[in-house]
Design a protein around this motif. Structure first.
Motif, PDB file in Angstrom:
ATOM      1  N   ASP A 112      -5.849   5.352 -17.506  1.00  0.00           N
ATOM      2  CA  ASP A 112      -5.985   3.905 -17.483  1.00  0.00           C
ATOM      3  C   ASP A 112      -6.746   3.445 -18.709  1.00  0.00           C
ATOM      4  OD1 ASP A 112      -8.628   4.567 -17.019  1.00  0.00           O
ATOM      5  OD2 ASP A 112      -8.514   4.190 -14.860  1.00  0.00           O
ATOM      6  N   ARG A 113      -6.892   2.144 -18.837  1.00  0.00           N
ATOM      7  CA  ARG A 113      -7.496   1.565 -20.044  1.00  0.00           C
ATOM      8  C   ARG A 113      -8.942   1.982 -20.212  1.00  0.00           C
ATOM      9  NH1 ARG A 113      -4.103  -2.815 -21.646  1.00  0.00           N
ATOM     10  NH2 ARG A 113      -5.708  -3.974 -22.693  1.00  0.00           N
ATOM     11  N   GLY A 114      -9.638   2.221 -19.122  1.00  0.00           N
ATOM     12  CA  GLY A 114     -11.042   2.589 -19.229  1.00  0.00           C
ATOM     13  C   GLY A 114     -11.264   4.055 -19.538  1.00  0.00           C
ATOM     14  N   SER A 115     -10.345   4.919 -19.065  1.00  0.00           N
ATOM     15  CA  SER A 115     -10.534   6.362 -19.236  1.00  0.00           C
ATOM     16  C   SER A 115     -10.103   6.862 -20.598  1.00  0.00           C
ATOM     17  CB  SER A 115      -9.758   7.119 -18.150  1.00  0.00           C
ATOM     18  OG  SER A 115     -10.192   6.749 -16.860  1.00  0.00           O
ATOM     19  N   ILE A 116      -9.310   6.090 -21.314  1.00  0.00           N
ATOM     20  CA  ILE A 116      -8.803   6.575 -22.599  1.00  0.00           C
ATOM     21  C   ILE A 116      -9.932   6.771 -23.616  1.00  0.00           C
ATOM     22  CG2 ILE A 116      -8.330   4.304 -23.610  1.00  0.00           C
ATOM     23  CD1 ILE A 116      -5.735   5.496 -24.700  1.00  0.00           C
ATOM     24  N   ASP A 117     -11.020   5.997 -23.473  1.00  0.00           N
ATOM     25  CA  ASP A 117     -12.184   6.179 -24.357  1.00  0.00           C
ATOM     26  C   ASP A 117     -12.808   7.548 -24.162  1.00  0.00           C
ATOM     27  OD1 ASP A 117     -13.245   3.375 -25.706  1.00  0.00           O
ATOM     28  OD2 ASP A 117     -12.036   3.051 -23.922  1.00  0.00           O
ATOM     29  N   LEU A 118     -12.792   8.040 -22.907  1.00  0.00           N
ATOM     30  CA  LEU A 118     -13.418   9.318 -22.599  1.00  0.00           C
ATOM     31  C   LEU A 118     -12.650  10.499 -23.173  1.00  0.00           C
ATOM     32  CD1 LEU A 118     -14.372   8.651 -18.858  1.00  0.00           C
ATOM     33  CD2 LEU A 118     -15.806   8.422 -20.902  1.00  0.00           C
ATOM     34  N   VAL A 119     -11.414  10.273 -23.589  1.00  0.00           N
ATOM     35  CA  VAL A 119     -10.590  11.351 -24.135  1.00  0.00           C
ATOM     36  C   VAL A 119     -10.491  11.248 -25.654  1.00  0.00           C
ATOM     37  CG1 VAL A 119      -8.291  12.396 -24.155  1.00  0.00           C
ATOM     38  CG2 VAL A 119      -9.268  11.561 -22.008  1.00  0.00           C
ATOM     39  N   LEU A 120     -10.062  10.100 -26.165  1.00  0.00           N
ATOM     40  CA  LEU A 120      -9.783   9.969 -27.587  1.00  0.00           C
ATOM     41  C   LEU A 120     -11.050   9.921 -28.437  1.00  0.00           C
ATOM     42  CD1 LEU A 120      -6.752   7.500 -27.709  1.00  0.00           C
ATOM     43  CD2 LEU A 120      -6.780   9.994 -27.794  1.00  0.00           C
ATOM     44  N   VAL A 121     -12.098   9.246 -27.959  1.00  0.00           N
ATOM     45  CA  VAL A 121     -13.322   9.121 -28.769  1.00  0.00           C
ATOM     46  C   VAL A 121     -14.005  10.476 -28.963  1.00  0.00           C
ATOM     47  CG1 VAL A 121     -15.616   8.091 -28.877  1.00  0.00           C
ATOM     48  CG2 VAL A 121     -13.664   6.696 -28.187  1.00  0.00           C
TER      49      VAL A 121
ATOM     50  N   ALA B  97     -14.339  -9.121 -27.713  1.00  0.00           N
ATOM     51  CA  ALA B  97     -13.201 -10.020 -27.876  1.00  0.00           C
ATOM     52  C   ALA B  97     -12.117  -9.416 -28.744  1.00  0.00           C
ATOM     53  CB  ALA B  97     -13.667 -11.349 -28.472  1.00  0.00           C
ATOM     54  N   GLN B  98     -12.516  -8.526 -29.695  1.00  0.00           N
ATOM     55  CA  GLN B  98     -11.551  -7.966 -30.627  1.00  0.00           C
ATOM     56  C   GLN B  98     -11.014  -6.599 -30.183  1.00  0.00           C
ATOM     57  OE1 GLN B  98     -10.452  -9.728 -33.193  1.00  0.00           O
ATOM     58  NE2 GLN B  98     -11.810 -11.382 -32.590  1.00  0.00           N
ATOM     59  N   VAL B  99     -11.438  -6.122 -29.016  1.00  0.00           N
ATOM     60  CA  VAL B  99     -10.981  -4.816 -28.575  1.00  0.00           C
ATOM     61  C   VAL B  99      -9.499  -4.881 -28.227  1.00  0.00           C
ATOM     62  CG1 VAL B  99     -11.217  -3.024 -26.826  1.00  0.00           C
ATOM     63  CG2 VAL B  99     -13.237  -4.151 -27.751  1.00  0.00           C
ATOM     64  N   ILE B 100      -8.730  -3.967 -28.779  1.00  0.00           N
ATOM     65  CA  ILE B 100      -7.293  -3.962 -28.530  1.00  0.00           C
ATOM     66  C   ILE B 100      -6.970  -3.230 -27.235  1.00  0.00           C
ATOM     67  CG2 ILE B 100      -5.085  -3.138 -29.425  1.00  0.00           C
ATOM     68  CD1 ILE B 100      -6.199  -3.497 -32.219  1.00  0.00           C
ATOM     69  N   TYR B 101      -7.618  -2.089 -27.034  1.00  0.00           N
ATOM     70  CA  TYR B 101      -7.288  -1.252 -25.892  1.00  0.00           C
ATOM     71  C   TYR B 101      -8.489  -0.371 -25.599  1.00  0.00           C
ATOM     72  CZ  TYR B 101      -4.158   1.289 -22.767  1.00  0.00           C
ATOM     73  OH  TYR B 101      -3.551   1.826 -21.668  1.00  0.00           O
ATOM     74  N   GLY B 102      -8.740  -0.103 -24.304  1.00  0.00           N
ATOM     75  CA  GLY B 102      -9.837   0.770 -23.950  1.00  0.00           C
ATOM     76  C   GLY B 102     -10.833   0.089 -23.035  1.00  0.00           C
ATOM     77  N   ASP B 103     -11.970   0.763 -22.838  1.00  0.00           N
ATOM     78  CA  ASP B 103     -13.011   0.278 -21.946  1.00  0.00           C
ATOM     79  C   ASP B 103     -13.687  -0.944 -22.548  1.00  0.00           C
ATOM     80  OD1 ASP B 103     -14.901  -0.052 -20.046  1.00  0.00           O
ATOM     81  OD2 ASP B 103     -15.829   1.925 -20.271  1.00  0.00           O
ATOM     82  N   LYS B 104     -13.768  -2.024 -21.772  1.00  0.00           N
ATOM     83  CA  LYS B 104     -14.367  -3.264 -22.263  1.00  0.00           C
ATOM     84  C   LYS B 104     -15.678  -3.592 -21.552  1.00  0.00           C
ATOM     85  CE  LYS B 104      -9.910  -5.350 -23.426  1.00  0.00           C
ATOM     86  NZ  LYS B 104      -9.039  -6.563 -23.286  1.00  0.00           N
ATOM     87  N   THR B 105     -16.275  -2.629 -20.877  1.00  0.00           N
ATOM     88  CA  THR B 105     -17.514  -2.903 -20.175  1.00  0.00           C
ATOM     89  C   THR B 105     -18.657  -3.078 -21.164  1.00  0.00           C
ATOM     90  OG1 THR B 105     -18.005  -0.545 -19.948  1.00  0.00           O
ATOM     91  CG2 THR B 105     -16.729  -1.575 -18.190  1.00  0.00           C
ATOM     92  N   ARG B 106     -19.713  -3.712 -20.697  1.00  0.00           N
ATOM     93  CA  ARG B 106     -20.861  -3.979 -21.563  1.00  0.00           C
ATOM     94  C   ARG B 106     -21.543  -2.685 -22.012  1.00  0.00           C
ATOM     95  NH1 ARG B 106     -23.912  -8.319 -22.814  1.00  0.00           N
ATOM     96  NH2 ARG B 106     -26.084  -7.935 -23.397  1.00  0.00           N
TER      97      ARG B 106
ATOM     98  N   LEU C  76     -16.686   2.287 -36.674  1.00  0.00           N
ATOM     99  CA  LEU C  76     -16.347   0.872 -36.793  1.00  0.00           C
ATOM    100  C   LEU C  76     -14.962   0.594 -36.217  1.00  0.00           C
ATOM    101  CD1 LEU C  76     -17.256  -1.888 -37.919  1.00  0.00           C
ATOM    102  CD2 LEU C  76     -16.147  -1.269 -40.064  1.00  0.00           C
ATOM    103  N   MET C  77     -14.040   1.533 -36.394  1.00  0.00           N
ATOM    104  CA  MET C  77     -12.701   1.361 -35.841  1.00  0.00           C
ATOM    105  C   MET C  77     -12.708   1.435 -34.319  1.00  0.00           C
ATOM    106  SD  MET C  77     -11.020   0.745 -38.489  1.00  0.00           S
ATOM    107  CE  MET C  77      -9.430   0.646 -37.687  1.00  0.00           C
ATOM    108  N   TRP C  78     -13.751   2.050 -33.746  1.00  0.00           N
ATOM    109  CA  TRP C  78     -13.854   2.113 -32.281  1.00  0.00           C
ATOM    110  C   TRP C  78     -14.021   0.724 -31.676  1.00  0.00           C
ATOM    111  CZ3 TRP C  78     -18.356   4.808 -29.202  1.00  0.00           C
ATOM    112  CH2 TRP C  78     -17.965   4.952 -27.868  1.00  0.00           C
ATOM    113  N   ILE C  79     -14.578  -0.211 -32.428  1.00  0.00           N
ATOM    114  CA  ILE C  79     -14.719  -1.582 -31.942  1.00  0.00           C
ATOM    115  C   ILE C  79     -13.351  -2.166 -31.596  1.00  0.00           C
ATOM    116  CG2 ILE C  79     -15.473  -3.913 -32.580  1.00  0.00           C
ATOM    117  CD1 ILE C  79     -17.626  -2.652 -34.281  1.00  0.00           C
ATOM    118  N   PHE C  80     -12.321  -1.740 -32.334  1.00  0.00           N
ATOM    119  CA  PHE C  80     -10.974  -2.235 -32.098  1.00  0.00           C
ATOM    120  C   PHE C  80     -10.202  -1.375 -31.105  1.00  0.00           C
ATOM    121  CE2 PHE C  80     -12.271  -3.444 -36.366  1.00  0.00           C
ATOM    122  CZ  PHE C  80     -12.108  -4.817 -36.310  1.00  0.00           C
ATOM    123  N   GLY C  81     -10.865  -0.353 -30.549  1.00  0.00           N
ATOM    124  CA  GLY C  81     -10.228   0.459 -29.531  1.00  0.00           C
ATOM    125  C   GLY C  81     -10.285   1.937 -29.852  1.00  0.00           C
ATOM    126  N   PRO C  82     -10.129   2.794 -28.843  1.00  0.00           N
ATOM    127  CA  PRO C  82     -10.186   4.238 -29.067  1.00  0.00           C
ATOM    128  C   PRO C  82      -8.997   4.781 -29.854  1.00  0.00           C
ATOM    129  CG  PRO C  82      -9.596   3.757 -26.795  1.00  0.00           C
ATOM    130  CD  PRO C  82      -9.968   2.452 -27.419  1.00  0.00           C
TER     131      PRO C  82
END
Length: 236
Positions: A4-13, A104-113, A185-191
Protein backbone atom coordinates in the motif's frame (compact mmCIF):
# COMPACT_ATOMS: atom_id res chain seq x y z
CA UNK A 1 0.92 -8.93 -3.11
CA UNK A 2 1.20 -5.22 -3.80
CA UNK A 3 2.28 -2.82 -1.09
CA UNK A 4 0.00 0.00 0.00
CA UNK A 5 0.97 3.65 -0.19
CA UNK A 6 2.26 3.74 3.36
CA UNK A 7 4.35 0.56 3.25
CA UNK A 8 6.27 1.39 0.10
CA UNK A 9 8.49 3.79 2.09
CA UNK A 10 9.56 0.89 4.31
CA UNK A 11 10.87 -1.01 1.29
CA UNK A 12 12.23 1.47 -1.26
CA UNK A 13 13.82 4.01 1.12
CA UNK A 14 16.00 1.47 3.02
CA UNK A 15 16.93 -0.15 -0.31
CA UNK A 16 18.00 3.21 -1.74
CA UNK A 17 20.07 4.06 1.34
CA UNK A 18 21.60 0.56 1.35
CA UNK A 19 22.71 1.05 -2.26
CA UNK A 20 24.36 4.38 -1.39
CA UNK A 21 26.06 3.08 1.77
CA UNK A 22 27.27 -0.12 0.07
CA UNK A 23 28.79 1.83 -2.79
CA UNK A 24 30.65 4.16 -0.43
CA UNK A 25 31.91 1.26 1.70
CA UNK A 26 33.30 -0.36 -1.46
CA UNK A 27 34.80 3.00 -2.48
CA UNK A 28 36.44 3.35 0.94
CA UNK A 29 37.92 -0.13 0.61
CA UNK A 30 39.33 0.75 -2.83
CA UNK A 31 40.79 4.02 -1.52
CA UNK A 32 42.54 2.22 1.34
CA UNK A 33 43.86 -0.81 -0.56
CA UNK A 34 43.74 0.11 -4.26
CA UNK A 35 44.06 3.92 -4.31
CA UNK A 36 45.32 3.99 -7.89
CA UNK A 37 41.89 2.85 -9.10
CA UNK A 38 40.07 5.84 -7.55
CA UNK A 39 40.10 9.55 -8.29
CA UNK A 40 40.58 10.29 -4.58
CA UNK A 41 43.74 8.18 -4.47
CA UNK A 42 45.01 9.69 -7.70
CA UNK A 43 44.48 13.23 -6.41
CA UNK A 44 46.08 12.45 -3.04
CA UNK A 45 49.14 11.04 -4.81
CA UNK A 46 49.54 14.26 -6.77
CA UNK A 47 48.95 16.39 -3.68
CA UNK A 48 51.76 14.63 -1.86
CA UNK A 49 54.10 15.37 -4.75
CA UNK A 50 52.88 18.99 -4.93
CA UNK A 51 53.62 19.60 -1.24
CA UNK A 52 57.07 18.09 -1.62
CA UNK A 53 57.81 20.38 -4.57
CA UNK A 54 56.43 23.50 -2.88
CA UNK A 55 58.61 22.93 0.18
CA UNK A 56 61.62 22.89 -2.12
CA UNK A 57 60.61 26.26 -3.58
CA UNK A 58 62.46 29.48 -2.96
CA UNK A 59 60.97 32.32 -0.97
CA UNK A 60 59.62 34.10 -4.04
CA UNK A 61 57.74 30.94 -5.07
CA UNK A 62 55.94 30.44 -1.78
CA UNK A 63 53.13 32.77 -2.86
CA UNK A 64 52.13 30.20 -5.50
CA UNK A 65 51.52 27.54 -2.84
CA UNK A 66 49.63 30.00 -0.64
CA UNK A 67 47.33 31.01 -3.50
CA UNK A 68 46.43 27.37 -4.16
CA UNK A 69 45.71 26.70 -0.48
CA UNK A 70 43.79 29.97 -0.21
CA UNK A 71 41.48 28.99 -3.07
CA UNK A 72 40.82 25.62 -1.41
CA UNK A 73 40.07 27.33 1.90
CA UNK A 74 37.65 29.75 0.22
CA UNK A 75 35.83 26.90 -1.52
CA UNK A 76 35.45 24.99 1.77
CA UNK A 77 34.21 28.12 3.58
CA UNK A 78 31.66 28.90 0.86
CA UNK A 79 30.23 25.38 0.88
CA UNK A 80 30.14 25.42 4.69
CA UNK A 81 28.13 28.65 4.58
CA UNK A 82 25.77 27.13 2.01
CA UNK A 83 25.27 24.00 4.11
CA UNK A 84 24.46 25.88 7.30
CA UNK A 85 22.10 28.19 5.38
CA UNK A 86 20.20 25.21 3.96
CA UNK A 87 20.12 23.66 7.45
CA UNK A 88 18.54 26.83 8.82
CA UNK A 89 16.00 26.85 6.00
CA UNK A 90 14.98 23.25 6.63
CA UNK A 91 14.73 23.89 10.37
CA UNK A 92 12.43 26.83 9.69
CA UNK A 93 10.24 24.72 7.40
CA UNK A 94 9.91 21.95 9.97
CA UNK A 95 9.13 24.35 12.81
CA UNK A 96 6.75 26.64 10.94
CA UNK A 97 4.75 24.35 8.64
CA UNK A 98 1.93 21.95 9.27
CA UNK A 99 1.94 18.33 8.21
CA UNK A 100 -0.42 19.03 5.32
CA UNK A 101 1.81 21.82 3.99
CA UNK A 102 4.95 19.71 4.29
CA UNK A 103 3.44 16.75 2.44
CA UNK A 104 1.64 18.74 -0.23
CA UNK A 105 4.26 17.84 -2.85
CA UNK A 106 4.48 14.14 -2.03
CA UNK A 107 3.65 12.09 -5.11
CA UNK A 108 3.39 8.66 -3.55
CA UNK A 109 4.12 7.04 -0.20
CA UNK A 110 3.51 7.61 3.49
CA UNK A 111 2.09 11.07 4.18
CA UNK A 112 1.93 10.92 7.97
CA UNK A 113 3.47 13.67 10.06
CA UNK A 114 6.04 11.33 11.63
CA UNK A 115 7.39 10.22 8.24
CA UNK A 116 7.49 13.80 7.01
CA UNK A 117 9.48 14.79 10.09
CA UNK A 118 11.96 11.96 9.45
CA UNK A 119 12.46 13.21 5.89
CA UNK A 120 13.33 16.74 6.94
CA UNK A 121 15.41 15.68 9.94
CA UNK A 122 17.44 13.35 7.69
CA UNK A 123 18.05 16.23 5.31
CA UNK A 124 19.02 18.46 8.21
CA UNK A 125 21.53 15.89 9.50
CA UNK A 126 23.15 15.57 6.06
CA UNK A 127 23.60 19.33 5.73
CA UNK A 128 25.00 19.61 9.25
CA UNK A 129 27.48 16.80 8.53
CA UNK A 130 28.49 18.60 5.33
CA UNK A 131 28.92 21.85 7.26
CA UNK A 132 31.14 20.16 9.85
CA UNK A 133 33.25 18.45 7.18
CA UNK A 134 33.79 21.65 5.19
CA UNK A 135 34.72 23.58 8.33
CA UNK A 136 37.30 20.93 9.21
CA UNK A 137 38.59 21.05 5.64
CA UNK A 138 39.09 24.82 5.88
CA UNK A 139 40.78 24.34 9.26
CA UNK A 140 43.38 21.91 7.87
CA UNK A 141 44.02 24.05 4.79
CA UNK A 142 44.64 27.08 7.02
CA UNK A 143 46.99 25.00 9.17
CA UNK A 144 48.87 23.82 6.09
CA UNK A 145 49.34 27.44 4.99
CA UNK A 146 51.01 28.18 8.34
CA UNK A 147 53.28 25.19 7.92
CA UNK A 148 54.03 26.06 4.31
CA UNK A 149 55.28 29.53 5.27
CA UNK A 150 57.63 28.26 7.98
CA UNK A 151 60.65 29.11 5.86
CA UNK A 152 64.16 28.14 6.85
CA UNK A 153 63.08 25.43 9.31
CA UNK A 154 63.68 21.69 9.33
CA UNK A 155 59.94 20.96 9.27
CA UNK A 156 59.34 17.41 7.95
CA UNK A 157 57.51 17.25 4.64
CA UNK A 158 55.11 14.70 6.09
CA UNK A 159 53.61 17.28 8.47
CA UNK A 160 52.46 19.51 5.62
CA UNK A 161 51.39 16.56 3.49
CA UNK A 162 49.25 15.27 6.33
CA UNK A 163 47.48 18.61 6.74
CA UNK A 164 46.81 18.98 3.00
CA UNK A 165 45.57 15.39 2.62
CA UNK A 166 43.27 15.70 5.62
CA UNK A 167 41.88 18.95 4.26
CA UNK A 168 41.15 17.22 0.96
CA UNK A 169 39.61 14.19 2.68
CA UNK A 170 37.24 16.35 4.73
CA UNK A 171 36.34 18.20 1.52
CA UNK A 172 35.46 14.86 -0.11
CA UNK A 173 33.43 13.84 2.96
CA UNK A 174 31.46 17.08 2.79
CA UNK A 175 30.65 16.46 -0.87
CA UNK A 176 29.49 12.93 -0.03
CA UNK A 177 27.13 14.33 2.59
CA UNK A 178 25.69 16.67 -0.05
CA UNK A 179 25.22 13.69 -2.38
CA UNK A 180 23.24 11.91 0.33
CA UNK A 181 21.25 15.10 0.91
CA UNK A 182 20.38 15.21 -2.79
CA UNK A 183 19.00 11.68 -2.63
CA UNK A 184 17.04 12.40 0.56
CA UNK A 185 15.69 15.56 -1.03
CA UNK A 186 14.01 13.38 -3.64
CA UNK A 187 12.32 11.48 -0.80
CA UNK A 188 10.16 14.57 -0.21
CA UNK A 189 8.55 13.79 -3.57
CA UNK A 190 8.07 10.14 -2.69
CA UNK A 191 9.99 6.89 -2.16
CA UNK A 192 10.00 5.97 -5.85
CA UNK A 193 11.90 9.13 -6.96
CA UNK A 194 14.23 8.63 -3.99
CA UNK A 195 15.04 5.03 -4.97
CA UNK A 196 15.53 5.90 -8.64
CA UNK A 197 17.78 8.83 -7.74
CA UNK A 198 19.88 6.51 -5.51
CA UNK A 199 20.48 4.12 -8.39
CA UNK A 200 21.25 6.99 -10.76
CA UNK A 201 23.55 8.66 -8.21
CA UNK A 202 25.57 5.48 -7.67
CA UNK A 203 25.97 5.03 -11.44
CA UNK A 204 27.17 8.59 -11.91
CA UNK A 205 29.51 8.45 -8.90
CA UNK A 206 31.02 5.20 -10.12
CA UNK A 207 32.01 6.94 -13.36
CA UNK A 208 33.34 9.99 -11.52
CA UNK A 209 35.24 8.08 -8.82
CA UNK A 210 36.97 5.55 -11.07
CA UNK A 211 40.47 6.30 -12.27
CA UNK A 212 42.29 4.72 -15.21
CA UNK A 213 45.31 7.04 -15.26
CA UNK A 214 48.51 5.45 -13.94
CA UNK A 215 50.14 7.15 -10.96
CA UNK A 216 53.01 9.28 -12.18
CA UNK A 217 56.31 8.94 -10.33
CA UNK A 218 57.25 12.56 -9.79
CA UNK A 219 60.90 13.55 -9.96
CA UNK A 220 61.80 17.12 -9.07
CA UNK A 221 64.89 19.09 -9.96
CA UNK A 222 65.80 22.15 -7.97
CA UNK A 223 65.61 25.30 -10.04
CA UNK A 224 68.16 28.06 -9.44
CA UNK A 225 66.89 31.20 -7.76
CA UNK A 226 66.16 34.33 -9.78
CA UNK A 227 69.24 36.13 -8.41
CA UNK A 228 71.49 33.24 -9.37
CA UNK A 229 70.03 33.14 -12.88
CA UNK A 230 70.67 36.90 -13.32
CA UNK A 231 74.25 36.53 -12.06
CA UNK A 232 74.87 33.67 -14.49
CA UNK A 233 73.47 35.74 -17.36
CA UNK A 234 75.68 38.73 -16.47
CA UNK A 235 78.81 36.56 -16.30
CA UNK A 236 78.18 35.20 -19.75
Amino acid sequence: MFLDRGSIDLVLVPCGLAIMFTYHLILLYRILYYPETTVVGYENHNKLAWVERMLQARGEETSLALSVISSSTSASSNLASLSIALSSLIGTLVAGSSADQLTAQVIYGDKTRSTTSVKYISLLVCFLVAFTAFIQSARYFVHSSYLMTTLGSDLPVGYVQRAVIRGGNFWAAGLRALYFATVLLMWIFGPIPMFLSSVLMVGVLHLLDSNSMPLHRHCFHRRPSAAKMVATFVDT
